[in-house]
Design an enzyme around this catalytic site. Structure first.
Site, PDB file in Angstrom:
ATOM      1  N   ASP B 131      48.116  29.303  52.719  1.00 22.92           N
ATOM      2  CA  ASP B 131      48.307  29.257  54.131  1.00 22.92           C
ATOM      3  C   ASP B 131      47.144  29.710  54.877  1.00 22.92           C
ATOM      4  O   ASP B 131      46.581  29.305  55.988  1.00 22.92           O
ATOM      5  CB  ASP B 131      49.521  29.699  54.794  1.00 22.92           C
ATOM      6  CG  ASP B 131      50.723  28.875  54.166  1.00 22.92           C
ATOM      7  OD1 ASP B 131      50.346  27.620  54.047  1.00 22.92           O
ATOM      8  OD2 ASP B 131      52.001  29.274  54.414  1.00 22.92           O
ATOM      9  N   CYS B 132      46.931  30.680  54.507  1.00 25.92           N
ATOM     10  CA  CYS B 132      45.529  31.776  55.197  1.00 25.92           C
ATOM     11  C   CYS B 132      44.332  31.127  54.748  1.00 25.92           C
ATOM     12  O   CYS B 132      43.393  31.484  55.443  1.00 25.92           O
ATOM     13  CB  CYS B 132      45.860  33.245  54.971  1.00 25.92           C
ATOM     14  SG  CYS B 132      46.175  33.666  53.333  1.00 25.92           S
ATOM     15  N   TYR B 133      44.195  30.859  53.443  1.00 29.04           N
ATOM     16  CA  TYR B 133      42.932  30.232  52.881  1.00 29.04           C
ATOM     17  C   TYR B 133      43.368  28.678  52.314  1.00 29.04           C
ATOM     18  O   TYR B 133      43.608  28.536  51.055  1.00 29.04           O
ATOM     19  CB  TYR B 133      42.676  31.205  51.540  1.00 29.04           C
ATOM     20  CG  TYR B 133      42.068  32.640  51.980  1.00 29.04           C
ATOM     21  CD1 TYR B 133      40.907  32.670  52.654  1.00 29.04           C
ATOM     22  CD2 TYR B 133      42.979  33.478  51.740  1.00 29.04           C
ATOM     23  CE1 TYR B 133      40.295  33.919  52.947  1.00 29.04           C
ATOM     24  CE2 TYR B 133      42.489  34.722  51.985  1.00 29.04           C
ATOM     25  CZ  TYR B 133      41.277  34.964  52.517  1.00 29.04           C
ATOM     26  OH  TYR B 133      40.652  36.295  52.947  1.00 29.04           O
TER      27      TYR B 133
END
Lengths: 135, 386
Positions: B131-133
């Protein structure tokens, strides 16, 4: 008397010509075969040491060129890239004829082309790929 | 009067341009002429050098983040895989890792050399995506200018002393000590002998964690004892003292290095390695240290080992000293055997000279170790437990 190391390249057209015979017979040259690699009917390479008078060697080489044999001098075909060389000496102990040595004072590599028989040991031994044989 | 100096006193002399510095080779005739005490009085620093293949080497690289960002899980630089099991865009590129396309012709060490020369390096990375990368793939080019850090971090360099390698078998063998011809056809060795850093301070009196060193043309540091650190002092039957087993873990900024002092190499049939240039200044704090730097090639002995034996403990065929090795041939079983150094003595000399000049110019100051190396390390083998 002069001594020259040469590399002859034969093509399918001239591979069956008795070139060394004629160099001896017609041009009175001493011949030492250092290396020979042939594929029947395809051509091949011959590394020779020629000894004789300067004009005899020149005429003999011209004869070879005339019948279409490629003629190169050994020092043009064994290339030592001094820029790349780090003078590590990995090559000096595997050279059978003492071409390669480290100078006793500077410890830099010395390359004595006169003694080379183009065995190719140094090409394989050089960790920096600084020596090439171009045939 | 016995001379005692501190690091601070030496650095003060360096800053004022008054320090007297010679290389580990130049000191030998000085000591022979003047003796240890007089030489200690006159000389402040002795510089050492080595330039040889050191496999346990590599670089920590941080690429910077792309947009959208990727948490790189597998990374290739010019088709050489770098270890990416660190944070999102950090990798460790090992010197001996081989190219997936070119095999032994190109490897991690070549990527390091190309980075130092400023060449463009192809980067490929893949990821599962998070989700963050969110990104799952990237292909791009990097240079040493485009990336955040390129830090050379070598876990084991500068071996104190090393075996002479020979081959008693009937077959040519390809080793990390180069090509060894059959039937004792040649011998190879790899240290700079009397110029070698760890043979000039064999008991690690001045070399320790925090020592500032010359590394690949830049200033670097010793950060730990090297892996497999196992210093031994052996007294042989002829009364010679043999020092061996010391190693160094070193670090430095790759971006400041020069390929004059760090190079990629391929040992035919074995693989890729990095030839690392290291120079270490030895502060002459007292005459005991001067006695150590007086060491000459003929005083340094090493073991001749048969590398054709395919097990860990290889048989010894005797001992030789570096003077004999450097003369170009040694005699084993009444046979004259030509020798190859592998480690460049010409370059080692150049490094010791360059380090001397840098100190003379006041550009390189001596750093006292903040911690000494441990004593009494054991050398452990890997046991196979089932």
């Amino acid at each position: 008397m002069l001594s020259k190391k040469v590399i002859f390249t034969f093509s399918p057209q001239n591979v069956e010509r008795p070139v060394t015979y004629q160099l001896i017979k017609k041009y009175d040259l001493w011949i030492n075969i250092l290396q020979a690699k042939f594929k029947p009917s395809l051509g091949g390479k011959l590394v020779l040491e020629l000894k004789g008078e300067k004009n005899q060697i020149e005429e003999g080489l011209n004869f070879a060129r005339q019948i279409g044999v490629g003629v190169e001098f050994l020092e043009q075909e064994v290339l030592w890239n001094e820029e790349k060389c780090i003078d590590c000496g990995a090559c000096v102990s595997i050279c059978p004829t003492g071409v390669l040595s480290l100078d006793k004072e500077t410890f830099k590599l010395k390359f004595d082309y006169e003694k080379c028989i183009v065995c190719g040991n140094c090409v394989e031994a050089c960790p920096l790929q600084a020596i090439k044989v171009t045939f | 009067m016995t001379i005692q100096r501190t690091y601070e006193e030496i650095n003060t002399k360096i800053r004022s341009g008054k320090a007297v510095i010679v290389t580990a080779e130049e000191i030998i005739p000085i000591i022979e002429e003047k003796g240890i005490e007089k030489a200690t009085e006159e000389i402040d620093v002795v510089t050492t050098g080595t330039f040889g293949p050191m496999c346990s080497s590599g670089a920590i690289i941080n690429f910077g983040h792309s947009d959208p960002p990727i948490r790189m899980q597998k990374v290739w630089l010019n088709d050489v895989e770098a270890y990416a099991g660190l944070a999102a865009v950090d990798v460790y590129l090992g010197a001996t890792q081989l190219s997936e396309r070119q095999g032994m012709e190109y490897g991690g060490a070549h990527v390091i050399e190309d980075l130092i020369s400023g060449k463009k390096i192809k980067l490929k990375a893949i990821s599962r995506g998070t989700d963050c990368y969110p990104r799952r793939e990237i292909e791009s080019y990097i240079t040493k200018k485009s990336i955040n850090q390129a830090i050379l971090f070598n876990p084991r360099n500068g071996y104190q002393n090393y075996n002479v390698a020979v081959n008693t078998s009937e077959r040519k063998i390809y080793t990390y000590m180069g090509i060894l011809l059959p039937d004792l056809g040649n011998a190879s060795y790899s240290t700079s002998g009397q110029l070698s850093p760890l043979l000039n301070d064999p008991e690690f009196t001045t070399i320790g964690i925090g020592t500032r060193i010359f590394l690949g043309g830049a200033q670097g540091y010793i950060v730990w004892e090297g892996t497999q650190f196992y210093p031994q002092v052996i007294k042989d039957e002829n009364g010679n003292t043999i020092y061996k087993g010391g190693t160094l873990a070193v670090i430095g900024d790759l971006k400041e290095m020069s390929i004059d002092y760090i190079r990629a190499a391929t040992f035919s049939g074995y693989g890729v390695t990095l030839v690392v240039g290291i120079g270490i200044p030895i502060p002459i704090l007292n005459s005991e240290i001067m006695k150590n730097v007086a060491v000459k090639d003929e005083d340094i002995w090493t073991e001749i080992i048969d590398y054709s034996f395919p097990h860990l403990k290889k048989p010894s065929l005797g001992r030789v000293n570096y003077r004999q090795l450097r003369e170009g041939k040694i005699t084993i079983q009444r046979k004259d055997i030509p020798t190859s150094p592998l480690s460049s003595y010409a370059k080692a000399r150049e490094i010791a000279q360059k380090l001397k000049e840098e100190i003379l110019k006041g550009e390189f100051l001596l750093q006292e170790p903040i911690q000494k190396f441990p004593k009494g390390n054991k050398f452990k083998s890997l046991l196979e437990i089932r």
